[in-house]
Design an enzyme around this catalytic site. Structure first.
Site, mmCIF file in Angstrom:
data_model
loop_
_atom_site.group_PDB
_atom_site.id
_atom_site.type_symbol
_atom_site.label_atom_id
_atom_site.label_comp_id
_atom_site.label_asym_id
_atom_site.label_seq_id
_atom_site.Cartn_x
_atom_site.Cartn_y
_atom_site.Cartn_z
ATOM 1 N N ASP A 159 0.859 -1.186 0.000
ATOM 2 C CA ASP A 159 0.000 0.000 0.000
ATOM 3 C C ASP A 159 0.896 1.238 0.000
ATOM 4 O OD1 ASP A 159 -2.066 1.773 0.193
ATOM 5 O OD2 ASP A 159 -2.781 1.101 2.150
ATOM 6 N N ASP A 197 -2.976 2.504 -5.904
ATOM 7 C CA ASP A 197 -1.920 2.542 -4.886
ATOM 8 C C ASP A 197 -1.802 1.287 -4.038
ATOM 9 O OD1 ASP A 197 -4.372 2.988 -3.705
ATOM 10 O OD2 ASP A 197 -3.650 4.482 -2.293
ATOM 11 N N GLU A 198 -2.492 0.216 -4.386
ATOM 12 C CA GLU A 198 -2.331 -1.002 -3.588
ATOM 13 C C GLU A 198 -2.559 -2.247 -4.429
ATOM 14 O OE1 GLU A 198 -5.193 -1.901 -0.486
ATOM 15 O OE2 GLU A 198 -6.572 -0.400 -1.295
#
Length: 434
Positions: A11, A105-106
């Site tokens: 993350d 983003d993850e």
């Protein structure tokens, strides 16, 4: 359940805000809030400096300004976020063929397919430490928090435990010891409504949830939720890391340099997008029942409206008419910066129109649509600009016919601030080529 800790969750920390701080040296170490900058806006991401003042995602911009008035409030730059995300996802796919992105983003990574000597705790820990260092390198300074466990659930929980720039590996057999003291809201799918139902019967922690029978949870929450929570409370999660997800929707959207205010123009753009969506559906032999439009307003607020048809369709005219109808419910008088059309509820069949209502407008024969370039430009806080003499910079603020720019980039020290007339011909928006 896996015998080794072989599921990794990565993350990127405060992603949008971190990209802004990377690219704007004068904001490093200072509170930054990305999202809608108007009074009706919503926070998308807050830097850790802003979070110390209680600012968080999904908070109204009005409240965020009251809590942290000295923060930099920026409207966002999706080209920069997408570029950094692609660099990280490319790195992850280079270490394992099984990477499941969840957002920009993850992502989950299956370490059973990575090049590791073994899957012992020391081996996966060393691998993750090296991976985090490589993320910093490929992104120019962004950090990531990583969790590793025997399942997706445990890995996701672990990645949140030592933010920012943290690493937590949960050894096999210790999962329940880790989870039991935690609040039930760490479980995926336990939102405010479910948490309140559990609170009313005295369940606050995972340990308390673990003491409840599956039958009682099903009575309380329904079969799907009750069954799922019963197993997750015991750290039982056998979901695989899936690299390629089956498409759940087909959509097309466009972002515009100048805010759109002409409703006829917006309807025409939606019609064009509906034609593109219909073409993609037909290409893959699909149809869909639910039509959705996405509208991002001038202040970055993003709205969506959808409706479900009686039967699946791949007809451009049907999708276009539905999309235009959904637009009528929205107030777009302040200007629109993004429009999109999507179709979901996909099927591999089409219900024939039994009543002959097939008079579809021919999208290909519609008159050509051009987005006008107004002389009055919109200068959003944080957007990239370029000046003929000063070079590249970003919008510090604008109003009353004046735009203020700080001239700096990720590769320069904090730069000077200059103000110009909003229609200065030497100042123009900047985006990377391609």
């Amino acid at each position: 359940m896996r015998a080794e800790a072989s599921v990794l969750h990565l993350d990127l920390d405060a992603f949008f805000a971190a990209v802004e701080q990377r690219d704007k040296p004068s904001l490093r170490g200072k509170p930054v809030v990305v999202g809608g900058v108007g009074s009706r806006g919503v926070v998308s991401t807050a830097s850790y400096e802003a979070r110390r003042y209680g600012v968080h995602s999904a908070m109204s911009t009005r409240e965020a300004r009251s809590r942290c008035p000295h923060a930099a409030f920026l409207s966002g730059r999706f080209h920069a976020y997408r570029d950094s995300s692609e660099r990280v996802m490319g790195l992850l796919r280079a270490v394992s063929p099984l990477v499941e992105p969840l957002s920009l983003d993850e992502a989950f990574v299956d370490l059973e397919r990575a090049d590791l000597p073994d899957l012992s705790v020391p081996a996966v820990t060393a691998f993750a430490q090296d991976l985090r260092a490589r993320v910093v390198d490929v992104t120019g300074g962004l950090t990531a928090s990583v969790g590793i466990g025997t399942s997706k659930f445990v890995a996701k929980v672990a990645s949140d435990l030592d933010k920012p720039d943290g690493l937590v590996v949960v050894p096999p057999g210790t999962e329940q010891d880790l989870l039991r003291p935690m609040n039930v809201t760490v479980i995926p799918g336990v939102g405010p409504a479910t948490a309140e139902r559990l609170r009313r019967v005295g369940i606050h922690t995972i340990a308390e949830l673990e003491s409840v029978s599956e039958e009682e949870l099903v009575r309380l929450l329904g079969r799907a939720s009750g069954h799922g929570l019963f197993h997750l409370a015991r750290a039982q999660d056998d979901r695989p890391v899936v690299a390629e997800r089956e498409a759940k929707s087909v959509s097309v959207e466009g972002t515009y340099d100048t805010d759109l205010t002409d409703r006829k123009l917006m309807e025409g753009l939606l019609t064009r997008q509906a034609g593109d969506v219909a073409g993609r559906l037909r290409k893959h032999g699909l149809s869909g029942r639910t039509v959705t439009i996405k509208v991002r307003l001038h202040d970055f607020t993003t709205l969506s409206r959808s409706t479900t048809l009686a039967s699946p369709t791949d007809a451009a005219g049907t999708i276009a008419r539905t999309a235009r109808g959904l637009l009528t419910d929205l107030d777009t008088s302040g200007g629109v910066r993004l429009l999109g059309v999507g179709v979901s509820g996909l099927a591999d069949w089409i219900q024939e129109d039994l009543f002959g209502e097939t008079a579809e407008e021919d999208v290909e024969e519609l008159p050509e649509i051009e987005v006008p370039h107004h002389s009055r430009r919109t200068w959003a806080p944080g957007m990239d600009v370029e000046h003929t003499a000063m070079g590249r910079g970003w919008v510090w603020g604008s109003g009353r016919g004046v735009v203020t720019v700080r001239f700096e980039t990720a590769e320069t020290p904090p730069g000077p601030v200059r103000s110009y007339a909003a229609d200065d011909p030497e100042l123009r928006p900047w985006q990377p080529s391609g």
